[in-house]
Structures are given as C-alpha cells and as structure tokens.
Scaffold this active site. Sequence first.
Site, PDB file in Angstrom:
ATOM      1  N   LEU A 293      21.444 -12.881  -6.848  1.00  0.00           N
ATOM      2  CA  LEU A 293      21.317 -11.423  -6.965  1.00  0.00           C
ATOM      3  C   LEU A 293      20.735 -10.797  -5.708  1.00  0.00           C
ATOM      4  CD1 LEU A 293      19.951 -11.226 -10.618  1.00  0.00           C
ATOM      5  CD2 LEU A 293      22.328 -11.248  -9.818  1.00  0.00           C
ATOM      6  N   HIS A 294      21.190  -9.577  -5.427  1.00  0.00           N
ATOM      7  CA  HIS A 294      20.669  -8.796  -4.302  1.00  0.00           C
ATOM      8  C   HIS A 294      20.505  -7.359  -4.779  1.00  0.00           C
ATOM      9  CE1 HIS A 294      24.797  -7.498  -3.998  1.00  0.00           C
ATOM     10  NE2 HIS A 294      25.202  -8.736  -3.774  1.00  0.00           N
TER      11      HIS A 294
ATOM     12  N   GLY B 124      22.262  -4.855  -4.526  1.00  0.00           N
ATOM     13  CA  GLY B 124      23.451  -4.279  -5.167  1.00  0.00           C
ATOM     14  C   GLY B 124      23.399  -4.491  -6.679  1.00  0.00           C
ATOM     15  N   HIS B 125      23.101  -5.720  -7.087  1.00  0.00           N
ATOM     16  CA  HIS B 125      22.996  -6.005  -8.532  1.00  0.00           C
ATOM     17  C   HIS B 125      21.850  -5.212  -9.147  1.00  0.00           C
ATOM     18  CE1 HIS B 125      24.777  -9.887  -6.938  1.00  0.00           C
ATOM     19  NE2 HIS B 125      25.638  -9.574  -7.885  1.00  0.00           N
TER      20      HIS B 125
ATOM     21  N   GLN C 150      37.931 -17.645 -11.954  1.00  0.00           N
ATOM     22  CA  GLN C 150      38.345 -16.664 -10.944  1.00  0.00           C
ATOM     23  C   GLN C 150      38.339 -17.230  -9.533  1.00  0.00           C
ATOM     24  OE1 GLN C 150      34.896 -14.093 -12.182  1.00  0.00           O
ATOM     25  NE2 GLN C 150      34.906 -13.472 -10.047  1.00  0.00           N
TER      26      GLN C 150
ATOM     27  N   GLY D  82      29.971  -2.658  -9.570  1.00  0.00           N
ATOM     28  CA  GLY D  82      29.782  -2.071  -8.249  1.00  0.00           C
ATOM     29  C   GLY D  82      31.098  -1.599  -7.648  1.00  0.00           C
ATOM     30  N   GLU D  83      31.027  -0.528  -6.867  1.00  0.00           N
ATOM     31  CA  GLU D  83      32.230   0.012  -6.229  1.00  0.00           C
ATOM     32  C   GLU D  83      32.650  -0.813  -5.014  1.00  0.00           C
ATOM     33  OE1 GLU D  83      31.341   4.173  -5.648  1.00  0.00           O
ATOM     34  OE2 GLU D  83      31.194   4.471  -7.818  1.00  0.00           O
ATOM     35  N   LYS D  84      31.814  -1.760  -4.584  1.00  0.00           N
ATOM     36  CA  LYS D  84      32.227  -2.626  -3.481  1.00  0.00           C
ATOM     37  C   LYS D  84      33.510  -3.371  -3.869  1.00  0.00           C
ATOM     38  CE  LYS D  84      31.212  -6.654  -0.852  1.00  0.00           C
ATOM     39  NZ  LYS D  84      31.990  -7.588  -1.681  1.00  0.00           N
TER      40      LYS D  84
ATOM     41  N   LEU E 161      26.348  -5.103   0.836  1.00  0.00           N
ATOM     42  CA  LEU E 161      25.609  -6.271   0.345  1.00  0.00           C
ATOM     43  C   LEU E 161      26.538  -7.128  -0.506  1.00  0.00           C
ATOM     44  CD1 LEU E 161      22.103  -4.813  -0.591  1.00  0.00           C
ATOM     45  CD2 LEU E 161      22.971  -5.613   1.611  1.00  0.00           C
TER      46      LEU E 161
END
Length: 281
Positions: A31-32, A34-35, A59, A147-149, A184
């Site tokens: 986790l970073h 972003g999470h 995946q 996340g939108e990343k 990230l």
Amino acid sequence: MEIAKDAYELRQHLAGLDGDTIAFVPTMGNLHEGHLSLVRRGFAMAEHVVVSIFVNPLQFSPSDDLDAYPRTLERDLQLLAAEGVTLVFTPSEEGLYPEGLQVHTKVTVPGLTNVLCGRKRVGHFDGVTTVVCKLLNLVSPDIALFGEKDLQQLLVIRKMVADLGMPVQIESVSTQRDARGLALSSRNSYLSSEALDIAPALYRNLVAVSDAVQGGARDYAGLCSAVIQRLNKLGFIGEYCEARRCSDLLPAQEEDTDVAIFCAAVLEGTRLIDNIVIEHY
Ligand code: PAF
C-alpha cells in the site's frame, strides 16, 4: 481493526457491522498514499471501511512475474490500522479459487477490455472483473472505491456493475502523484534511483498533450506518436499512447469532448501506465 482470512470469518465480522454503511477498497497490498486516499474517501462516505489485500493470480499473464509482486502484509496492516480501517480481508488463493484458476467462472466485459492495456495483456481484465465481482459479492458494500490511475480498469468495472445490476456505487479517486508528477504505484518500487528520475517524463508528456489539445490541437495520432518517440529517446520502451473517448474507449475524434490520453511504457523492465483526462476544451 479486525482481520478476516476467509469468507467465513469475513461474514462473521460483517454481521457485527449491523447494517451500517460500508465502503470497500480492494487492493493487492504493498500500500501507498494512493490506496490510503481511497480509504480516506471511503470514510468520508460511509461508517466503515473494509479493505481487501489479495494478489490476484488470475489477472497476471504467464509473462508477468506473479511471485516477484511485492508482498508487505505487516506494513500494510499497520498503515490500515493507523487509518482506522474497520476490517481487512486477506483471503488465500485456495480460499478464492478452491478448484483452481482454470475452472473458475469468469466475468468478461466485452469491448472495453481488448484495447489499450487489454491488447497486450490478454485476459488481464477478465481476471480483474472476476475477482472484483467475487469480492463485491462477498463484502456486499454500499460503495467501492477505485483509483483513476487505472482509468481503463475503472471504466471496465463501472460497466460490469451497470451491466450486471450490481447494487454498489462505484466511486473514483484522482491519481496520487509524487512531487515530480510520477503516479504512485506499487510497481515504482522496482525502479532504480536513475529510473525514478526519468519516470516523471511519462506524466509530463501527457500534460503537454493535454495543453496542446486545450490550445486547439486535434491531431491526436501525431501528438501521441510524438510522446512515444520522446519517451523512447529517454530510455523507455513505449507500448502505446492513445487518445480515446472515456465513454466507450473508442479512438477520439475531433468533435469528441470526453477524451483521455492513455499511455503505457516500460522502463528498466517495469511497465508504467498513466493517463490524463482532458478537461473543458
Ligand atoms: O487495482 C488493483 O489493485 C487490482 O486490479 C484490484 C482492483 C485490487 C483487483 O485485483
């Protein structure tokens, strides 16, 4: 913070939440910020936040190194406890896929999944939608956050939820970036310090395309192929840079107004992706 290692324990803990609203953040761990931004948004929207940590083999393609994917469970749990997360679900592969990956029912979202990242990573999105569908069924949250990343993943999941009438609200959170603009990602930990210096060029190039489009340019193919050329000169191996409509991921046309630029490039053997949605033009 409670930890559930299997679906039985998960059900027990969820029963104790007594009908309170639940926001759910599915993750593969490592986790970073972003999470953690997803967790914080979850708490702004619901009484409880449930997080899953599961490195989903379905995946990964055979050429991806599933075993090398960073696993940092102890640290992840500390970060989540500090955020006040209610419950963490850490299923095993056998728990989620008891009869093996090959014979497990798959969820496929057609159309959106065979372009961009789906073109090279065949089957990747089926793995994502299958595990997300299963996790949503097990956790039964009111809201799930992404996340939108991973914009293509977000659009695929939105379509799955809409098509299957799944009773959950999908919420997206903007990409978290470091001071130099690098999105990230757990994969950034694979990069050397030299590569970390070069990597922010990916986003800088997307911003340049966005600025050009906002300034009136519409030659998407030319703008995008120039990005790949510039990245290649810096030491990336550009995989794709494409302008697509957010509604259906078809190639952007001059008159479209919901356009995003999507890019994937490999640096030091690590595949980085990023995107920019072109605002108000
Ligand atoms: O974005 C991810 O980390 C994964 O694709 C997800 C949504 C947790 C499914 O494994």
